[in-house]
Design an enzyme around this catalytic site. Sequence first.
Site, PDB file in Angstrom:
ATOM      1  CG  ASP A  39      -1.688  -1.257   1.422  1.00 29.06           C
ATOM      2  OD1 ASP A  39      -2.298  -1.739   0.447  1.00 29.06           O
ATOM      3  OD2 ASP A  39      -1.660  -1.802   2.544  1.00 29.06           O
ATOM      4  CG  ASP A  99      -2.966   9.823   1.042  1.00 30.57           C
ATOM      5  OD1 ASP A  99      -2.615   9.437  -0.091  1.00 30.57           O
ATOM      6  OD2 ASP A  99      -3.413  10.966   1.255  1.00 30.57           O
ATOM      7  CG  ASN A 152     -13.169  -1.001   7.840  1.00 29.59           C
ATOM      8  OD1 ASN A 152     -13.071  -0.555   8.975  1.00 29.59           O
ATOM      9  ND2 ASN A 152     -12.425  -1.999   7.407  1.00 29.59           N
ATOM     10  CB  ALA A 153     -12.693   4.445   9.692  1.00 32.00           C
ATOM     11  CG  ASP A 155      -7.533   1.014   2.539  1.00 33.26           C
ATOM     12  OD1 ASP A 155      -6.698   0.742   3.428  1.00 33.26           O
ATOM     13  OD2 ASP A 155      -7.988   0.159   1.765  1.00 33.26           O
ATOM     14  CB  SER A 172     -11.753  -1.365   3.050  1.00 35.19           C
ATOM     15  OG  SER A 172     -11.537  -2.742   2.932  1.00 35.19           O
ATOM     16  CD  GLU A 207      -9.014  -3.791   0.272  1.00 38.94           C
ATOM     17  OE1 GLU A 207      -9.550  -3.751   1.382  1.00 38.94           O
ATOM     18  OE2 GLU A 207      -8.214  -4.686  -0.057  1.00 38.94           O
ATOM     19  CG  ASP A 279      -0.471   7.661  -3.638  1.00 37.54           C
ATOM     20  OD1 ASP A 279      -1.585   8.195  -3.462  1.00 37.54           O
ATOM     21  OD2 ASP A 279       0.600   8.263  -3.451  1.00 37.54           O
TER      22      ASP A 279
END
Length: 316
Positions: A39, A99, A152-153, A155, A172, A207, A279
């Site tokens: 990720d 991120d 869902n909190a 990503d 996600s 996601e 990304d």
Amino acid sequence: MKKGKKWLIAGLLAGSLVGLSSPSFAAFWNVTGDTGVHDPSIIKEGNSWYTFSTGQGIQVLKSDNGTQWYRVPQIFLTPPAWWKTYVPKQTTNDVWAPDIQEYNGRVWLYYSISSFGSNQSAIGLASASSIGAGQWRDDGLVLRTTTSDNYNAIDPNLVIDASGEPWLVFGSYWSGIKLTKIDKNTMKPTGSITSIAARPSNSGAIEGPSMVYRNGYYYLFASIDSCCKGVDSTYKIVYGRSKNITGPFVDKNGVDMLSGGGTILDTGNDKWKGPGGQDIYGTNIIARHAYDAEDNGNPKLLISDLNWDSSGWPKY
């Protein structure tokens, strides 16, 4: 990616990327050194490139030229005490899908904490005057979900709209990808949460959203299907676009991403399995991980130029 060697030769002949001071590769960057990531989020500061990725305390790789990478100290040496308040199962310093973005003269690092199979999760925030300066400030909780929520909190991805206003796209599994407006002073949510992409419950995951604005459209990239299984991973990258940041996002066939739409950008190849966790840097570079079939399925960093066709759709 299947044409990596051909692209590499073309890049050496063609010179550097248009509009960016970056390595002279026309599509698939020949990254070397320590490239172990999952990720990844990529950014350039001065002459240095960085990726922030899933792992202990948020893992960080640095490159002085965009191709040769080496590991530098992680962001969190120990878990902040507040994490357990919102995610009691967070018993380690494992941090997911960070991120990294520069906005309003400061560098913002969003990240998520959770546990597999649970939507009792939280998105946190750290910030600094610059990556090189370090001295990261813990800005605390951004938003959370509990087992009573249908999303869902995890990503997170900071998006700056055409007017220069910040938004956060995240999510996600469960009911999919969400979007919320961000206060430019606190860099935390203000207002409601909007659904912008989902998949039917029997169709697998969606996601890892990443959104950019280009020539009148907002482009939403996401990872679908299964990650984290080495060479058995079925991750792939899909995209759609919208004239409005809140949607609807449709793919090249006009199918709404809320109804399972999404045009496939990358499915990997014989060497690189399950590409995802992507990304977009600017609008012309894409970083993601894929599982190396020639190295026991270990996840590694891939970077490519992101090109666009005459109709404004992304392509390699």
